[in-house]
Design a protein around this motif. Sequence first.
Motif, short mmCIF file in Angstrom:
data_model
loop_
_atom_site.label_atom_id
_atom_site.label_comp_id
_atom_site.label_asym_id
_atom_site.label_seq_id
_atom_site.Cartn_x
_atom_site.Cartn_y
_atom_site.Cartn_z
N ASP A 355 38.30 25.11 50.72
CA ASP A 355 37.60 25.99 49.84
C ASP A 355 36.65 25.46 48.96
N ASP A 374 34.09 28.67 37.14
CA ASP A 374 35.38 29.64 36.87
C ASP A 374 35.42 30.38 35.88
N LEU A 395 45.07 25.08 45.25
CA LEU A 395 43.71 25.66 44.44
C LEU A 395 44.44 25.74 43.32
N HIS A 410 39.16 26.91 40.30
CA HIS A 410 39.63 27.88 40.81
C HIS A 410 40.27 28.94 40.18
#
Length: 583
Positions: A355, A374, A395, A410
């Motif tokens: 990711d 984020d 994550l 994240h």
Amino acid sequence: MQKKLYMIVLISMFWTLSPNTALSSKPNKRIIMLDAMQAETLRSIKKLKMPGFDPPYFISYEMKDNESHHIRTRYGAVYKSSQDRSRRMRVEIRVGSYQFDNIGSKKDEFGFSHSSGFRAPTSGPIDDNPGSLRNSLWLITDEAYKAALKAYLKRKSKQVTEVKEDKEINSFTQEKASTFIGPYRPLKFQKTRWKQVLREASALFRSHPYIFDSYITMNANKETRYFVNSEGSRIVTEDLLYNVSLHAVTRAPDGMLLSAQKTLYAQEETRLLKKNLLVKNIQTLIENLEQLRKAPLLEPYTGPAILDGDATGVLFHEVIGHRLEGERQLDDQEGKTYKGQIDKQIIPSFLSVIDDPTKKYINNEALNGAYHFDDEGVAAQRVMLIEQGVLKNFLLSRTPVEGFAKSNGHGRSSASQNPRARMANTIVESNRTVPFPELKNMLIQEVIKQGKPYGLIIKNIIGGSTHTSTWGYQAYKGIPEMVYRVFPDGREELVRGVEIVGTPIASINKIIATSDQISIFNGYCGAESGYIPVSAVAPDVLMTEIELQRTRKEAEKGPVLPSPWTIASKKNKPLHPQSTPKK
């Protein structure tokens, strides 16, 4: 909880990594508002304290400034045209310490809730008035602080009465302060031209009487995000979002409702504002619907199949991605499919899953899930989740997970929700690839080996959903638009009326090979922290077994009378002829 991934897409116009970008008078106002937010943060962290109670040890403020334009056309006419401007704020207050505070790392009746120090976004001034902004922040900070104290005391009292079963995990990660001021980007929107292009495009459906309803929507959105916290972070980012969505609806002769949609996106308005581009995609959509009307129904099926890259991306998003989100490893209401599985093989060894929100493009196509920071002010990071089939990471937001004491950037949310670990750009890589024609031959060999009458090729996935909670079935669902039967002699036949279903681990582990080409699925994902932009990048995959079930049957009759456009076209006359005055 049920998570949904939608095909309706908004793509960000991404910024340049240059904090020293020259700013005009307008972007200077951003700094004025950011300074006001930081001043109120410093005042609160220094002076906010009720006698006899703990002061906050952490405060963060976020304000999202949204400017948007929307147009909807049908049958050659504009049905809606609107624009809007709003600012929404969110405050987070933490009382106690990074080790133990009012929110905690384990989800309970106090954790991850509005009552524990997070406040729902409150409207802020759209004027650049720092005094008004600070007053609004002061009010919601006071409310959030009192709620945080209440939750903190309740959590402390539970330590006296409850036995701790799990290893103690800190409540909040300690992260370095981030400073970033992105470049100012004006929202360009040619309203008059958009209306004309969309009128002409939507009129194309009128010559196809079997399509009884259709519409086109266009959205242009600019979001300016301001973020500060008591650790010293100062962040301003700007995203420009453009999308055009095409929709059409028809019925098969047996009454089954059939719909098709296509979302086009661009980083710049000029790349999307092209009539020829819309015409080409509308023609494809019409052709697909025409073929689906004539296609036979497929009975429930279990057997080998090829999923194209779009379908594979959605499969991994639903089956793997959501189950690797950090907070799900802490919630007793979750299935915790992969808790305790670090360094263990969980999928075929020729597959890896990454990711990477830092990746903005693949094959010159923009990725919806890219960002620099984020929603907790942590820099985006590339994360190797699964390496050659072996689980390596989760994550992570600023909520720690056992074995992982730092965020990996994240923590994400929409404007109205609290940040938590979510996917961004989920990328599936394979080291067992073949050209697609060979993959199809492998499908046919698997069909013969299993003694099946046919296999399937599944394309054009619309979206999907999954359940990860303990009280629900550990399953997922995918909604394909185009499904083809592949017979042992290589013939293909379009079918309709089915959706993909399955159990998570079993489905992924039935992949035996992939193609050497990839597809990019851009969309929005809805889960506990709201709807956020995501991308899934994956190759076509061959599965030894997949299960499809019938979609819900709707056998209603179509319109009784033909469309007035149909009558007019048959007589070769305009729908509304001009009247001729008599002499």
